[in-house]
Write an enzyme that holds these catalytic residues in place. Structure first.
Site, short mmCIF file in Angstrom:
data_model
loop_
_atom_site.label_atom_id
_atom_site.label_comp_id
_atom_site.label_asym_id
_atom_site.label_seq_id
_atom_site.Cartn_x
_atom_site.Cartn_y
_atom_site.Cartn_z
N LYS A 38 0.81 -1.22 0.00
CA LYS A 38 0.00 0.00 0.00
C LYS A 38 0.84 1.27 0.00
O LYS A 38 0.35 2.34 -0.38
CB LYS A 38 -0.95 0.01 1.20
CG LYS A 38 -2.09 -0.98 1.09
CD LYS A 38 -3.23 -0.65 2.03
CE LYS A 38 -2.85 -0.81 3.47
NZ LYS A 38 -4.01 -0.61 4.38
N LYS A 53 -2.83 3.31 12.28
CA LYS A 53 -4.23 3.42 12.73
C LYS A 53 -4.39 3.18 14.22
O LYS A 53 -5.19 3.85 14.88
CB LYS A 53 -5.12 2.44 11.95
CG LYS A 53 -4.70 0.99 12.02
CD LYS A 53 -5.74 0.04 11.48
CE LYS A 53 -6.83 -0.18 12.50
NZ LYS A 53 -7.62 -1.41 12.22
N SER A 117 -21.39 1.05 3.02
CA SER A 117 -21.31 0.06 1.94
C SER A 117 -22.69 -0.37 1.50
O SER A 117 -23.61 -0.51 2.32
CB SER A 117 -20.53 -1.17 2.44
OG SER A 117 -20.66 -2.25 1.54
N TYR A 141 -19.01 -8.50 7.55
CA TYR A 141 -18.57 -7.19 7.06
C TYR A 141 -19.78 -6.29 6.87
O TYR A 141 -19.81 -5.15 7.35
CB TYR A 141 -17.81 -7.34 5.73
CG TYR A 141 -17.67 -6.03 4.99
CD1 TYR A 141 -16.77 -5.07 5.42
CD2 TYR A 141 -18.46 -5.75 3.87
CE1 TYR A 141 -16.65 -3.85 4.76
CE2 TYR A 141 -18.35 -4.53 3.21
CZ TYR A 141 -17.45 -3.60 3.65
OH TYR A 141 -17.35 -2.39 2.99
N LYS A 179 -5.30 -5.00 -3.16
CA LYS A 179 -6.49 -5.59 -2.55
C LYS A 179 -6.64 -7.09 -2.82
O LYS A 179 -7.49 -7.74 -2.19
CB LYS A 179 -7.74 -4.85 -3.02
CG LYS A 179 -7.84 -3.43 -2.46
CD LYS A 179 -9.05 -2.67 -3.01
CE LYS A 179 -10.35 -3.26 -2.53
NZ LYS A 179 -10.57 -3.08 -1.07
#
Length: 320
Positions: A38, A53, A117, A141, A179
């Protein structure tokens, strides 16, 4: 200062680029670089600082940012792996973390724009309108995202500063290479075509023909436009669909990739047993609430967006 969680990820890094194009470089990127790939997403970005994070969350809890001049928090960071079944991890990462940032922003009157989402709509049988009767999570999720949206909905009537949730539909575009299996269908089909000269789609399921399952595919550049719209409208709050309002078949996506590359064919493979009952065969955003909020930035056509994305993949390996 603007804070972007998930700023090294797919949508987050594109958002940072969008903020750069608006003249903002005073950006703190929050992310988790356990997946070191990333870091490549940040090469083309301009920002002041980066923080892990977990370190960031603890700093927020400890009051480190209480006196900071923060103009907005874009909370894009989350575990987006729909095949992750560790519910305890998912709820801590996607739900509790989000609650902590939400309350920090409310306490300090900082605009809070976060990623939800379209997975909250489950099989979609009840439609895709921002309403509880349309919701039904098919995996943990989706459940984590749905529960946070419901938490926000209870908070919104009393909020004294901006809170915006954006329910992303099927996003694709540059900066998603890290990803893996969760990368967009466009990226996967591009790579299949490059490797084998053919594109493989699932056979029919849920009453759909081969490759005829339909999704609302939205280019990441349009997702950035929607985020920036609300950032520039700090009086607007609510939970909004972030999709084009027009579903396309996987066949149409494959054909767009083939046209962009100038060669290829489509083959069909059996539908995986592991996805039975957990797969959205149809999604299509109801954009009426987004449009009523004043968004008029439009959306790329599938054909134009796929062509543009393939050019990034051809010329820059998919990076900005």
């Amino acid at each position: 200062m603007i804070i972007v969680t998930g700023g090294a990820g797919f949508i987050g890094s594109n958002l940072v680029r969008g903020l750069n194009e608006k003249g903002r470089e005073d950006i703190l990127i929050v992310d988790n670089l356990t997946n070191g790939e990333k870091c490549k997403n940040m090469n083309a970005l301009k920002f002041n600082d980066y923080i892990d994070k977990e370190t960031f969350k603890q700093a927020v809890i400890d009051g480190y940012y209480d006196e900071a001049d923060i103009n907005a928090v874009f909370h894009i960071g989350a575990c987006s792996d729909t095949m992750e079944y560790n519910g305890r991890y998912m709820m801590d990462n996607n739900y509790e973390y989000s609650k902590a940032l939400l309350h920090f922003c409310l306490d300090h009157h900082v605009p809070f724009i976060y990623a939800s989402s379209a997975s909250v709509y489950g099989n979609g049988r009840n439609g895709f309108k921002e309403s509880p009767e349309c919701e039904g999570a098919l995996n943990v999720y989706a459940f984590s995202k749905m529960q946070f949206d419901r938490y926000v909905s209870r908070i919104l009537p009393h909020a004294k500063s901006q809170v915006v949730g954006l329910r992303y539909f099927n996003v694709y575009g540059p900066q998603e290479m890290h990803k893996g299996r969760m990368a967009s269908i466009v990226y996967q089909l591009y790579n299949q075509l490059a490797k084998d000269g053919a594109i493989r789609l699932f056979e029919g399921t849920d009453g759909y023909g081969n490759g005829e399952q339909r999704r609302d595919f939205i280019y990441v550049k349009d997702v950035v436009k929607v985020n920036l719209y609300f950032w520039q409208k700090p009086k607007q709050s609510g939970i909004f669909n972030c999709g084009t309002g027009q579903a396309h078949t996987f066949n149409a996506v494959a054909e767009s990739v083939i046209r962009a590359k100038g060669h290829g064919k489509i083959e069909y493979i059996p539908f995986p047993e592991t996805l039975q009952g957990k797969y959205q065969s149809f999604t299509e955003a109801d954009p009426s609430k987004l449009l009523a909020a004043g968004y008029n930035g439009g959306f790329h056509t599938l054909e134009d967006a796929v062509k543009d994305y393939c050019q990034y993949l051809d010329e820059k390996g998919g990076y900005l």
